[in-house]
Each structure stands twice: as C-alpha cells, then as structure tokens.
Design an enzyme around this catalytic site. Structure first.
Site, PDB file in Angstrom:
ATOM      1  N   LYS A  18       5.397   1.713  -3.158  1.00 49.35           N
ATOM      2  CA  LYS A  18       5.320   3.065  -3.728  1.00 49.35           C
ATOM      3  C   LYS A  18       5.589   2.973  -5.218  1.00 49.35           C
ATOM      4  CE  LYS A  18       4.795   7.375  -2.312  1.00 49.35           C
ATOM      5  NZ  LYS A  18       4.119   7.869  -1.075  1.00 49.35           N
TER       6      LYS A  18
ATOM      7  N   LYS B 159       0.865  -1.192   0.000  1.00 51.90           N
ATOM      8  CA  LYS B 159       0.000   0.000   0.000  1.00 51.90           C
ATOM      9  C   LYS B 159       0.888   1.224   0.000  1.00 51.90           C
ATOM     10  CE  LYS B 159      -3.869   2.231   0.279  1.00 51.90           C
ATOM     11  NZ  LYS B 159      -3.462   2.914  -0.982  1.00 51.90           N
TER      12      LYS B 159
ATOM     13  N   SER C 215      -6.768   5.755   3.733  1.00 51.14           N
ATOM     14  CA  SER C 215      -6.823   4.887   2.546  1.00 51.14           C
ATOM     15  C   SER C 215      -7.208   3.469   2.958  1.00 51.14           C
ATOM     16  CB  SER C 215      -5.462   4.842   1.845  1.00 51.14           C
ATOM     17  OG  SER C 215      -5.280   5.967   1.023  1.00 51.14           O
TER      18      SER C 215
ATOM     19  N   GLY D 170      -2.669   8.332  -4.195  1.00 50.47           N
ATOM     20  CA  GLY D 170      -2.038   9.575  -4.638  1.00 50.47           C
ATOM     21  C   GLY D 170      -0.763   9.904  -3.879  1.00 50.47           C
ATOM     22  N   ASP D 171      -0.018  10.818  -4.418  1.00 53.19           N
ATOM     23  CA  ASP D 171       1.149  11.435  -3.785  1.00 53.19           C
ATOM     24  C   ASP D 171       1.386  12.715  -4.597  1.00 53.19           C
ATOM     25  OD1 ASP D 171       3.405  10.667  -1.680  1.00 53.19           O
ATOM     26  OD2 ASP D 171       4.455  11.572  -3.360  1.00 53.19           O
TER      27      ASP D 171
ATOM     28  N   GLN E 109       7.291   3.760   3.822  1.00 52.71           N
ATOM     29  CA  GLN E 109       5.892   3.358   3.882  1.00 52.71           C
ATOM     30  C   GLN E 109       5.690   2.085   4.720  1.00 52.71           C
ATOM     31  OE1 GLN E 109       3.989   5.481   1.426  1.00 52.71           O
ATOM     32  NE2 GLN E 109       2.322   5.035   2.825  1.00 52.71           N
TER      33      GLN E 109
ATOM     34  N   LYS F 255       5.531   3.361   8.365  1.00 59.24           N
ATOM     35  CA  LYS F 255       4.374   4.240   8.522  1.00 59.24           C
ATOM     36  C   LYS F 255       3.095   3.418   8.573  1.00 59.24           C
ATOM     37  CE  LYS F 255       4.169   7.485   5.415  1.00 59.24           C
ATOM     38  NZ  LYS F 255       3.840   8.358   4.257  1.00 59.24           N
TER      39      LYS F 255
ATOM     40  N   ASN G 140      -2.094  19.012  -1.570  1.00 63.90           N
ATOM     41  CA  ASN G 140      -3.094  18.308  -0.768  1.00 63.90           C
ATOM     42  C   ASN G 140      -2.772  18.323   0.720  1.00 63.90           C
ATOM     43  OD1 ASN G 140      -3.744  15.326   0.457  1.00 63.90           O
ATOM     44  ND2 ASN G 140      -5.459  16.231  -0.630  1.00 63.90           N
TER      45      ASN G 140
ATOM     46  N   THR H 262      -4.524  13.456   5.354  1.00 62.49           N
ATOM     47  CA  THR H 262      -3.110  13.579   5.710  1.00 62.49           C
ATOM     48  C   THR H 262      -2.883  14.859   6.516  1.00 62.49           C
ATOM     49  OG1 THR H 262      -2.606  12.458   3.641  1.00 62.49           O
ATOM     50  CG2 THR H 262      -0.757  13.420   4.838  1.00 62.49           C
TER      51      THR H 262
HETATM   52  P1  NDP Z   1       0.810  17.802  -4.102  1.00 62.48           P
HETATM   53  O1  NDP Z   1       1.293  17.495  -5.467  1.00 62.48           O
HETATM   54  O2  NDP Z   1      -0.645  17.959  -3.864  1.00 62.48           O
HETATM   55  O3  NDP Z   1       1.512  19.124  -3.555  1.00 62.48           O
HETATM   56  C1  NDP Z   1       2.863  19.264  -3.434  1.00 62.48           C
HETATM   57  C2  NDP Z   1       3.139  20.710  -3.086  1.00 62.48           C
HETATM   58  O4  NDP Z   1       4.499  20.877  -2.737  1.00 62.48           O
HETATM   59  C3  NDP Z   1       2.851  21.643  -4.264  1.00 62.48           C
HETATM   60  O5  NDP Z   1       2.359  22.867  -3.798  1.00 62.48           O
HETATM   61  C4  NDP Z   1       4.229  21.789  -4.870  1.00 62.48           C
HETATM   62  O6  NDP Z   1       4.415  22.985  -5.593  1.00 62.48           O
HETATM   63  C5  NDP Z   1       5.084  21.808  -3.633  1.00 62.48           C
HETATM   64  N1  NDP Z   1       6.433  21.403  -3.945  1.00 62.48           N
HETATM   65  C6  NDP Z   1       6.844  20.297  -4.558  1.00 62.48           C
HETATM   66  N2  NDP Z   1       8.155  20.286  -4.690  1.00 62.48           N
HETATM   67  C7  NDP Z   1       8.572  21.445  -4.138  1.00 62.48           C
HETATM   68  C8  NDP Z   1       9.833  22.037  -3.977  1.00 62.48           C
HETATM   69  N3  NDP Z   1      10.927  21.425  -4.418  1.00 62.48           N
HETATM   70  N4  NDP Z   1       9.903  23.236  -3.336  1.00 62.48           N
HETATM   71  C9  NDP Z   1       8.785  23.858  -2.918  1.00 62.48           C
HETATM   72  N5  NDP Z   1       7.572  23.339  -3.052  1.00 62.48           N
HETATM   73  C10 NDP Z   1       7.471  22.164  -3.667  1.00 62.48           C
HETATM   74  O7  NDP Z   1       1.409  16.658  -3.168  1.00 62.48           O
HETATM   75  P2  NDP Z   1       0.975  16.229  -1.700  1.00 62.48           P
HETATM   76  O8  NDP Z   1       0.490  17.390  -0.936  1.00 62.48           O
HETATM   77  O9  NDP Z   1       0.130  15.034  -1.831  1.00 62.48           O
HETATM   78  O10 NDP Z   1       2.374  15.722  -1.116  1.00 62.48           O
HETATM   79  C11 NDP Z   1       3.247  16.571  -0.379  1.00 62.48           C
HETATM   80  C12 NDP Z   1       4.167  15.724   0.462  1.00 62.48           C
HETATM   81  O11 NDP Z   1       3.392  14.951   1.379  1.00 62.48           O
HETATM   82  C13 NDP Z   1       5.022  14.706  -0.300  1.00 62.48           C
HETATM   83  O12 NDP Z   1       6.239  14.548   0.389  1.00 62.48           O
HETATM   84  C14 NDP Z   1       4.203  13.432  -0.179  1.00 62.48           C
HETATM   85  O13 NDP Z   1       5.025  12.285  -0.329  1.00 62.48           O
HETATM   86  C15 NDP Z   1       3.703  13.578   1.245  1.00 62.48           C
HETATM   87  N6  NDP Z   1       2.533  12.786   1.602  1.00 62.48           N
HETATM   88  C16 NDP Z   1       1.382  12.849   0.883  1.00 62.48           C
HETATM   89  C17 NDP Z   1       0.264  12.137   1.285  1.00 62.48           C
HETATM   90  C18 NDP Z   1      -1.035  12.234   0.590  1.00 62.48           C
HETATM   91  O14 NDP Z   1      -1.991  11.634   1.065  1.00 62.48           O
HETATM   92  N7  NDP Z   1      -1.160  12.973  -0.501  1.00 62.48           N
HETATM   93  C19 NDP Z   1       0.318  11.245   2.453  1.00 62.48           C
HETATM   94  C20 NDP Z   1       1.564  11.304   3.190  1.00 62.48           C
HETATM   95  C21 NDP Z   1       2.616  12.043   2.739  1.00 62.48           C
HETATM   96  P3  NDP Z   1       3.769  23.188  -7.049  1.00 62.48           P
HETATM   97  O15 NDP Z   1       2.335  23.531  -6.779  1.00 62.48           O
HETATM   98  O16 NDP Z   1       4.555  24.290  -7.619  1.00 62.48           O
HETATM   99  O17 NDP Z   1       3.932  21.897  -7.760  1.00 62.48           O
HETATM  100  O1  2IT Z   2       3.094   8.877   1.498  1.00 61.40           O
HETATM  101  C1  2IT Z   2       1.948   8.439   1.706  1.00 61.40           C
HETATM  102  O2  2IT Z   2       1.640   7.868   2.752  1.00 61.40           O
HETATM  103  C2  2IT Z   2       0.942   8.638   0.653  1.00 61.40           C
HETATM  104  N1  2IT Z   2       1.241   9.250  -0.365  1.00 61.40           N
HETATM  105  C3  2IT Z   2      -0.440   8.070   0.821  1.00 61.40           C
HETATM  106  C4  2IT Z   2      -0.459   6.618   0.451  1.00 61.40           C
HETATM  107  C5  2IT Z   2      -1.817   5.966   0.431  1.00 61.40           C
HETATM  108  O3  2IT Z   2      -1.829   4.777   0.082  1.00 61.40           O
HETATM  109  O4  2IT Z   2      -2.828   6.587   0.741  1.00 61.40           O
END
Ligand code: NDP
Ligand code: 2IT
Length: 443
Positions: free
Chosen positions: A125, A89, A375, A164-165, A110, A113, A239, A208
């Site tokens: 992943k 997952k 999830s 998603g990620d 992961q 976590k 997100n 998240t």
């Molecule tokens: P999104 O694609 O929704 O958003 C990512 C954000 O971070 C965007 O605003 C992006 O900018 C910005 N970003 C990316 N790279 C950089 C950088 N180098 N410098 C500055 N800003 C940056 O992704 P998520 O919110 O889903 O994911 C964010 C983090 O959280 C990741 O590390 C992901 O692995 C982690 N995560 C996500 C989960 C989820 O459920 N979605 C769960 C657990 C962890 P821009 O808009 O310009 O692209």
């Molecule tokens: O980093 C993470 O935990 C995620 N991007 C979410 C993974 C998931 O299966 O919901």
C-alpha cells in the site's frame, strides 16, 4: 505467554504510535491463534514475526509547485509488506490523514485480502498526505508526476503494482502512468485502474462496490434472504459507495442514505445515483448539492448516517467510521446485515456488538476484495495484451466473490466458529500466505 501474544506485544512496543496498524494486527493475530497453535511449524519458522514486519517501507519527499508558484512538500509512502504469493499489490491513498501507521495497516490487511481472492498477488500500500480536494488538475498532475519520479524506482509489472484508493481515481492513475512511461520507456501494466483507452479493464471502476454486494448476497442467502425490498444505508459517496449502491439497487434494495466527509443525505424514495455521480465523479463537489436535484431529500451536517434505520448497512467511507454506539443504534433499529466496503470501517467494539446481536457481518478483507481481484484481472489482460468484455470480467468477479464467501465460511466452521466471518476470513487468508512462506525458507 503464547506465541501470538508475544508477537503482538512486541509489535505494539516496537511500532509506537501506529495505532491503526496495532488494531489491524491484533484482530488478525487473535483470529488466527487456533491455526497457529495447531501448526508448530509456523512458530519455528518465525512466520508471525516475519508477516508483521514489512519487507520494506519506502518514505520519500514529494515536492511540487502550486498554481501560485509556491513550492509545496508532501510525504510519500510505499510499504511493500509481503510478496510470498505474488508481486506486491495495493492502492495509493491521497488524504491529509495519511501517515506511516495508516499505510502499514492498509498494507497488512491487503496481504490477507489479496490471498482470499485466490489470485497471485502479494500485499502492499502507499500514498501521501497530499489533499487533492480543491486542487486544480494541473496541481494534481504536478503532484502525481513528482510522486512517480521517486516511486518508479521501486515498482514494476512483476514487482509492485499500485492502484487507486481514497483520493486516487482514474485522473490520478492517468497522470501517474504517463510519468512512469515517460521515465522508464516501458508500456506495461504497472498500475491498475487505468483508463479504458490505455490498458484499463472494463468493470474495474464498479468492481469493489459490485463485489461487496455479490458477497453480501451469498451471506444473505444463508438465511434465505436477498436484497429485494431491503432498506440499505451506504456511507461514503466515492468509488466504493456509488457502485455498492448501484448494485444493491439493481438487486431490488432501496438505498435511502449516503454521506461524504461534510454531511449526509436521506432520500426516502431511494437515492438518485445519476445525481450522486454527477456531483461527486464529474463536478467533484459536496453532497449538499444533492438537494438541487431532489428538493424533497434531506441534507444534514449534524448527527450521523447510522441513525437512519435500515436492514443492511454498508460502511464504504473510511476506517473506524462506525463505532460501538452507532452499532447499538443500528441494532436497536433492526439491522440484519453489515458489509464493510471500506477498509476497517468498524471499530472492534462495533464488530463485537454486531456479532453478539446475531447480525450477519462481512469483514472488509473479504467484502471489499472485489476491487483488487479485478485489478489482478487487469494485470492478466495487460500480460496477454487482450481486453475482455464487461460481462466476462463481471462474471469472473462474481465467481471470485462467491469463492471468497465459501472459503471464509468453511474456515470459520473448520475451527469451530461457524458464522464468524471475521475469524473465517483471517484464517483462510493467512494459511495460504503462511504456507507459501514456509515453502520458500527464511527470507
Ligand atoms: P473515494 O475517495 O472515492 O471516496 C471516499 C468517500 O468517503 C468520499 O465520499 C469521502 O468524502 C468519504 N469519506 C472519507 N473520509 C470520510 C470521513 N472521515 N467521514 C465521512 N466520509 C468520509 O475512495 P474509495 O471509495 O475508493 O474508498 C473508500 C474506502 O474503500 C476506503 O476505506 C478504501 O480503502 C476502501 N477500498 C477501496 C477500494 C477501491 O477499489 N477504490 C478497494 C477496497 C477498499 P469526500 O467526498 O468528502 O471526500
Ligand atoms: O484496498 C484495496 O483493496 C484497494 N484500494 C484496491 C487495491 C488494488 O490494487 O486494486
């Protein structure tokens, strides 16, 4: 040389160039050394060698045709790291920086976590170096359909369940789900983060970010503190960042700064999340547009968001976005607590600086586990052919985050590292997986 050092040295030599995987593995293995030393059965069963080598890594070509009729080719990845406690997952990341080392670091994190959530999910992943930025909906659909045409062979509701990620949200999950269903004929919970009309869970979008704030709240409570009246800086505007900012605001915090990959905003009155959602979620535009909604706010492309003084910092963008010098500035400005919404956003030096300065520090694999936990709740609902209310899911998420905090606090204390939640989260996540592996023999 100790067992842990030997495994680490070998891992670094045999996985050349996968620096982020080295970084993630080093932190975990060094943290769990006391448990490994106290439990000789782990070494005897080769637990660390097996845990650091993925069950399999699938690499594939993703050809698609752009709007000009030109054939484009991207790299596709799915790393199925460990399924000792449940089906693989973990999310899919679409970003130009994606390579095998990135996916391996994320898949490895992961495992622990997912174990911390207390739910039956293993670690995996995937992703691609495809950049969704600036692509039309048709191009994104063409890419997603091609990606799934290869990936479908390796996944399934009881096998491996992607989500998603970075760069993958409801739009991409919809296209991926449609193609999986079309090829296999199965209507099953093979992906999470689905739309609400076709099997998605209420509160998964928020999970998240909300989960991060729920866990931070528990950590703050150990010092008699809450979010009320605190100044909060959240990096990212995706997100995780948006819903962390939303919950922090609901609990009485004031979020004054956010960023995207181009620049950052400072809004002394507290960010207008409706405007951020409109810009990032609806229009998919740059954060510089924020000034059109709030003319008094500042927008910067120079400097860093970590220069903004705050009580609570929530890095929610990407790996290694917060370095030792940023940590030094935050500490100088009086930061009280740091919670990692992104995966591995703080460098090892930065973590060390926070902990040495007595800053409360919540590591990613605990702090952002609310997303994958929800999830897993989506998977449960799909299996039951039921959907729960927002309040039910949110209450379960809250309970899970409190449980994670308690587990990591207890594990840290048990091994003489009280208040070191990095060690606590790694140990608590590891032990459950290692014991499941022991019970299942050499596989
Ligand atoms: P999104 O694609 O929704 O958003 C990512 C954000 O971070 C965007 O605003 C992006 O900018 C910005 N970003 C990316 N790279 C950089 C950088 N180098 N410098 C500055 N800003 C940056 O992704 P998520 O919110 O889903 O994911 C964010 C983090 O959280 C990741 O590390 C992901 O692995 C982690 N995560 C996500 C989960 C989820 O459920 N979605 C769960 C657990 C962890 P821009 O808009 O310009 O692209
Ligand atoms: O980093 C993470 O935990 C995620 N991007 C979410 C993974 C998931 O299966 O919901």
């Amino acid at each position: 040389m100790s067992y842990v050092s030997e495994v680490l040295q070998n891992l670094i030599e045999k996985n050349l160039g996968e620096n982020l995987f080295h970084q993630a593995a080093t932190e975990v293995l060094e943290s769990i050394a006391p448990v490994v030393e106290a439990t000789p059965a782990y070494e005897k069963a080769g637990i660390l060698e097996r845990l650091t080598e993925p069950d399999r890594a699938i690499l594939f070509r993703v050809p698609w045709v752009d709007d000009q009729g030109v054939v484009r080719v991207n790299k596709g990845y799915r790393v199925q790291f460990n399924n000792a406690i449940g089906p693989y997952k973990g999310g899919l990341r679409l970003h130009p920086s994606v390579n095998l080392g990135v996916i391996k670091f994320l898949g490895f994190e992961q495992i622990f976590k997912n174990s911390l959530t207390g739910l039956p999910i293993g670690g995996g992943k995937g992703g691609s170096d495809f950049d969704p930025k600036g692509k039309s909906d048709r191009e994104v659909m063409a890419f997603c359909q091609s990606f799934m045409t290869e990936l479908y062979k390796y996944i399934g509701a009881d096998v491996d369940v992607p989500a998603g990620d970075i760069g993958v949200g409801a739009r991409e999950i919809g296209f991926l789900y449609g193609q999986y269903k079309r090829i296999t004929g199965l209507y099953e919970g093979v992906l999470t983060g689905k739309g609400l009309t076709y099997g998605g869970s209420l509160a998964r979008t928020q999970a998240t970010g909300y989960g991060l704030v729920y866990l931070m709240n528990e950590m703050l409570a150990t010092k008699g503190e809450t979010f009320k009246g605190k100044t909060v800086v959240v990096s990212g505007a995706g997100n995780v960042a948006i819903y962390a900012a939303e919950k922090a605001t609901t609990l009485g915090g004031k979020v004054v700064a956010m960023c995207d990959s181009t620049g950052w905003i400072y809004d002394a009155e507290g960010v207008d999340l409706k405007a951020i959602k409109q810009i990032k979620e609806v229009e998919r535009k740059r954060l510089r547009e924020y000034k059109n909604y709030r003319p008094n706010a500042e927008y910067h492309e120079d400097g860093v968001i970590w220069d903004v003084p705050c009580d609570i910092a929530l890095p929610c963008a990407t790996q290694n976005e917060l370095h030792a010098d940023h940590a030094a500035t935050l500490i100088k400005n009086g930061v009280f607590a740091v919670g990692e919404g992104a995966n591995m956003p703080s460098t090892p030096d930065a973590i060390h600086a926070f902990q040495s300065a007595g800053v409360l520090f919540a590591p990613a694999k605990a702090a952002n586990a609310g997303g994958v936990a929800t999830s897993a709740l989506e998977m449960s609902q799909n299996s039951q052919r039921l959907s729960w209310t927002f309040e039910e899911v949110d209450a379960k998420l809250h309970g899970i985050m409190v449980g994670i905090f308690n587990q990591m606090a207890a594990a840290a204390a048990k091994y003489g590292h009280e208040g070191d939640y990095v060690v606590g989260a790694n140990i608590a996540g590891f032990v459950k997986v290692a014991d499941a592996m022991l019970a299942q023999g050499v596989v």
